[in-house]
Design an enzyme around this catalytic site. Structure first.
Site, short mmCIF file in Angstrom:
data_model
loop_
_atom_site.label_atom_id
_atom_site.label_comp_id
_atom_site.label_asym_id
_atom_site.label_seq_id
_atom_site.Cartn_x
_atom_site.Cartn_y
_atom_site.Cartn_z
CD GLU A 87 75.92 33.04 56.59
OE1 GLU A 87 75.09 33.25 55.67
OE2 GLU A 87 76.88 33.84 57.12
CG HIS A 110 77.59 42.70 59.54
ND1 HIS A 110 77.91 43.14 58.10
CD2 HIS A 110 77.79 41.29 59.28
CE1 HIS A 110 78.22 41.93 57.31
NE2 HIS A 110 78.39 41.22 58.06
CE LYS A 156 79.51 40.11 48.74
NZ LYS A 156 78.18 40.48 49.86
CE LYS A 169 78.16 33.27 48.21
NZ LYS A 169 78.93 33.65 49.51
CG HIS A 205 74.93 38.92 56.53
ND1 HIS A 205 73.77 37.95 56.62
CD2 HIS A 205 75.78 38.28 56.42
CE1 HIS A 205 74.42 36.73 56.33
NE2 HIS A 205 75.53 37.03 56.30
CG HIS A 214 79.22 35.90 60.52
ND1 HIS A 214 79.10 37.36 59.97
CD2 HIS A 214 78.73 35.01 59.28
CE1 HIS A 214 78.52 37.38 58.96
NE2 HIS A 214 78.41 36.17 58.23
CD GLU A 237 76.02 42.59 47.98
OE1 GLU A 237 76.87 41.73 48.43
OE2 GLU A 237 75.61 43.40 48.82
P1 NAD Z 1 86.31 30.85 61.43
O1 NAD Z 1 86.87 30.81 60.35
O2 NAD Z 1 86.66 31.71 62.52
O3 NAD Z 1 86.29 29.33 62.06
C1 NAD Z 1 85.57 28.94 63.29
C2 NAD Z 1 86.27 28.45 64.27
O4 NAD Z 1 86.55 26.90 63.76
C3 NAD Z 1 88.13 28.86 64.49
O5 NAD Z 1 88.28 28.74 65.82
C4 NAD Z 1 88.55 27.84 63.61
O6 NAD Z 1 90.08 27.71 63.95
C5 NAD Z 1 88.02 26.71 63.95
N1 NAD Z 1 87.80 25.53 62.72
C6 NAD Z 1 87.83 25.89 61.29
N2 NAD Z 1 87.60 24.43 60.57
C7 NAD Z 1 87.71 23.59 61.81
C8 NAD Z 1 87.78 22.12 61.82
N3 NAD Z 1 87.86 21.47 60.71
N4 NAD Z 1 88.02 21.45 62.87
C9 NAD Z 1 88.06 22.34 64.22
N5 NAD Z 1 88.32 23.41 64.20
C10 NAD Z 1 88.01 24.29 62.96
O7 NAD Z 1 84.63 31.10 61.26
P2 NAD Z 1 83.56 30.82 59.99
O8 NAD Z 1 82.37 30.79 60.56
O9 NAD Z 1 84.11 29.80 59.33
O10 NAD Z 1 83.54 32.26 59.01
C11 NAD Z 1 83.36 33.40 59.74
C12 NAD Z 1 83.90 34.52 58.72
O11 NAD Z 1 83.39 34.50 57.52
C13 NAD Z 1 83.71 35.79 59.30
O12 NAD Z 1 84.61 36.78 59.00
C14 NAD Z 1 82.53 36.50 58.29
O13 NAD Z 1 82.66 37.64 57.91
C15 NAD Z 1 82.93 35.55 57.13
N6 NAD Z 1 82.10 35.26 55.78
C16 NAD Z 1 82.55 35.50 54.74
C17 NAD Z 1 81.56 35.29 53.65
C18 NAD Z 1 81.88 35.62 52.24
O14 NAD Z 1 81.12 35.59 51.51
N7 NAD Z 1 83.32 35.90 51.94
C19 NAD Z 1 80.13 34.64 54.00
C20 NAD Z 1 80.02 34.53 55.19
C21 NAD Z 1 81.02 34.70 56.19
N1 GLY Z 2 77.67 35.92 51.96
C1 GLY Z 2 77.25 36.99 51.39
C2 GLY Z 2 77.68 37.05 49.67
O1 GLY Z 2 78.61 36.01 49.47
O2 GLY Z 2 77.43 37.81 48.78
#
Ligand code: NAD
Ligand code: GLY
Length: 363
Positions: free
Chosen positions: A183, A250, A141, A225, A246, A263, A235
Site C-alpha cells: 500500500e 481482489h 471505508k 490519503k 485492487h 491483501h 469515491e
Molecule cells: P489483518 O487485519 O488481517 O492483520 C494481519 C495479521 O497481523 C493478522 O493475523 C493480525 O492478527 C496480525 N496483527 C495485527 N497487528 C499486529 C501486531 N501489531 N503484532 C502482531 N500481529 C499483528 O490485515 P491488514 O493487512 O491489516 O488488513 C487487511 C484488510 O484491510 C483487508 O480485509 C482489506 O480489505 C482491508 N483494507 C481496507 C481498506 C479500507 O480503506 N477500509 C484499505 C485497505 C485494506
Molecule cells: N483503500 C481504498 C480507499 O480507502 O478508498
C-alpha cells in the site's frame, strides 16, 4: 508525535502518529461516552488489549471487549454479528464508543458495526498493522466480505480519531509488514514520483524496520490519503485512484479464497498488471514496469499471480465495485507517479496482462 487532520468539515478528525501512544492520554480527549467496546482479535488481544482496557478503566469508563477469531476468512456477516452480540449483551446504548484495536480486518468490521449499531455510534481506530496505519484506518471505508465478492457489504463511517502507534509494529510478522509496504508503494505509484525515489533510496533500511523512516512513510501516506478523502469522501472521483492494483488483486484474493494471499500481496501483483496494461496502452515503458517489479521485490512482495484461468480471473474482476453500467474501469498509470481511472484499454490486452503475469501452473 505528529498530528494530521482529515478535513471533513464538522466531521474533521485527527490522525496521531507517534511512539508508545498506548500510555498517552489521547483516548481521554476523544471518548466522551461512558461505555467503550474494544473490538480486537485473538492474536492481538493477548499482546495489547490489557493496556488499553486499564487505561480506559483509569478514565472511569465501563469497558468491555469483543475478541474475534483472527483472519480475513472471518471478515463476514456471521462474525460481524459477534460484535452486535457483545454490544447487546453488555447493554451498550447509542452513546457508546467502539474502538478497533487491530489491522484492517478488525478496523473494517468494527467500523461497519459502529455504522450500523443503533444506526451509528462513535468509533476510534487504533491500527496495529502497517497496512492499516497507512491506509485502511483512514477514510471511513468499512465492510465485510461476501462469498461472491470482497468488501461487498459495508458503509462509510468516519472515525473520531486514528491513533497510529509505531511501537505496535515491533510484533508485526515480516510477511504482514511487506503486505503493508504494497500500500505504501501504491501511494508512490499513483501520485508521488518523489516518494518512489525516496522509497528506492531507503528500502533496505525500511525493511530492516528503521523506526524513524517508518514513521516518516506513515506520515506521508496518511497525508496523501487524508487529502484524497477530504476532496472525495464517497469515491465519486479521485478516491478510486487509491484502488490502483485492487481490481486485479481482489480477483486473486477471491479466487484463492480469502486469507490465502494477503491483501497487500495480491495488490502487489495487481499493480504489476496495471503497469503492464498501461505499457500496452503506450503510456509507460517496459523499463517502468521493471522499476515497479523491482521496488515490490525489494519489499519482499510477489510480482506474479498464482495460476488462475483467464476467464475465471475476468469473472472475478467483473464483480468489482468500479464496474459501472456493465463497463469495467481500471486504475492505470499515465506515468510512474500519476494514475488515472479509465475505461480505455483493449480487452485482448487485458487478457494478455492476466496470462503473462501468472506463475506457470504445476500440473
Ligand atoms: P489483518 O487485519 O488481517 O492483520 C494481519 C495479521 O497481523 C493478522 O493475523 C493480525 O492478527 C496480525 N496483527 C495485527 N497487528 C499486529 C501486531 N501489531 N503484532 C502482531 N500481529 C499483528 O490485515 P491488514 O493487512 O491489516 O488488513 C487487511 C484488510 O484491510 C483487508 O480485509 C482489506 O480489505 C482491508 N483494507 C481496507 C481498506 C479500507 O480503506 N477500509 C484499505 C485497505 C485494506
Ligand atoms: N483503500 C481504498 C480507499 O480507502 O478508498
Amino acid at each position: 508525535m505528529q498530528t494530521l487532520y482529515v478535513e471533513l468539515g464538522a466531521r474533521r478528525y485527527p490522525i496521531f502518529i507517534g511512539n508508545q501512544l498506548a500510555s498517552h492520554e489521547l483516548l481521554a480527549d476523544y471518548i466522551i461516552s461512558d461505555q467503550v467496546m474494544i473490538v480486537t482479535n485473538d492474536t492481538i488481544a493477548p499482546i495489547y488489549l490489557q493496556q488499553y482496557q486499564q487505561q480506559l478503566q483509569t478514565l472511569g469508563k465501563t469497558v468491555a471487549s469483543c475478541i474475534l477469531p483472527d483472519g480475513e476468512k472471518f471478515k463476514d456477516l456471521n462474525h460481524l454479528n459477534m460484535i452486535f452480540d457483545a454490544l447487546l449483551t453488555h447493554r451498550f446504548n447509542r452513546d457508546c464508543t467502539i474502538i478497533a484495536l487491530g489491522g484492517g480486518v478488525i478496523g473494517d468490521m468494527s467500523g461497519f458495526a459502529a455504522a450500523a449499531f443503533q444506526r451509528g455510534v462513535a468509533f476510534i481506530q487504533i491500527p496495529t498493522t502497517l497496512l492499516s496505519q497507512v491506509d485502511s484506518s483512514v477514510g471511513g471505508k468499512t465492510a465485510v466480505n461476501h462469498p461472491l465478492g470482497k468488501n461487498m457489504i459495508g458503509a462509510f463511517k468516519q472515525p473520531e480519531a486514528v491513533i497510529a502507534d509505531m511501537a505496535v509494529l515491533a510484533t508485526l510478522p515480516d510477511r504482514e509488514f511487506s503486505a503493508g509496504m504494497a500500500e505504501v508503494i501504491k501511494y508512490a505509484l499513483l501520485g508521488d514520483a518523489d516518494f518512489l525515489v525516496w522509497l528506492e533510496q531507503n528500502m533496505d533500511a525500511i525493511m530492516q524496520r528503521d523506526a524513524e523512516l517508518i514513521a516518516q512513510l506513515v506520515l506521508r501516506c496518511c497525508a496523501h490519503k487524508a487529502a484524497i478523502v477530504a476532496r472525495d469522501e464517497t469515491e465519486q472521483g479521485d478516491r478510486a485512484l487509491l484502488n490502483l492494483g485492487h481490481t486485479f488483486g481482489h480477483a486473486i484474493e477471491a479466487h484463492m479464497g480469502y486469507g490465502e494471499w494477503l491483501h497487500g500481496e495480491a495488490i502487489a501483483v495487481g499493480m504489476v498488471m496495471a503497469a503492464h496494461l498501461s505499457q500496452l496502452n503506450g503510456w509507460i515503458s517496459t523499463a517502468d514496469i521493471d522499476r515497479v517489479r523491482h521496488i515490490l521485490k525489494r519489499a519482499h512482495l510477489p510480482v506474479l499471480s498464482a495460476a488462475i484461468p483467464v476467464d475465471e480471473f475476468l469473472a472475478h474482476m467483473a464483480h468489482d465495485k468500479k464496474v459501472l453500467q456493465g463497463q469495467l474501469r481500471l486504475i492505470l498509470l499515465e506515468k510512474l507517479g500519476k494514475a488515472i481511472v479509465t475505461k480505455q484499454f483493449n480487452p485482448s490486452d487485458l487478457e494478455t496482462v492476466i496470462s503473462e503475469n501468472q506463475a506457470v501452473a504445476i500440473i
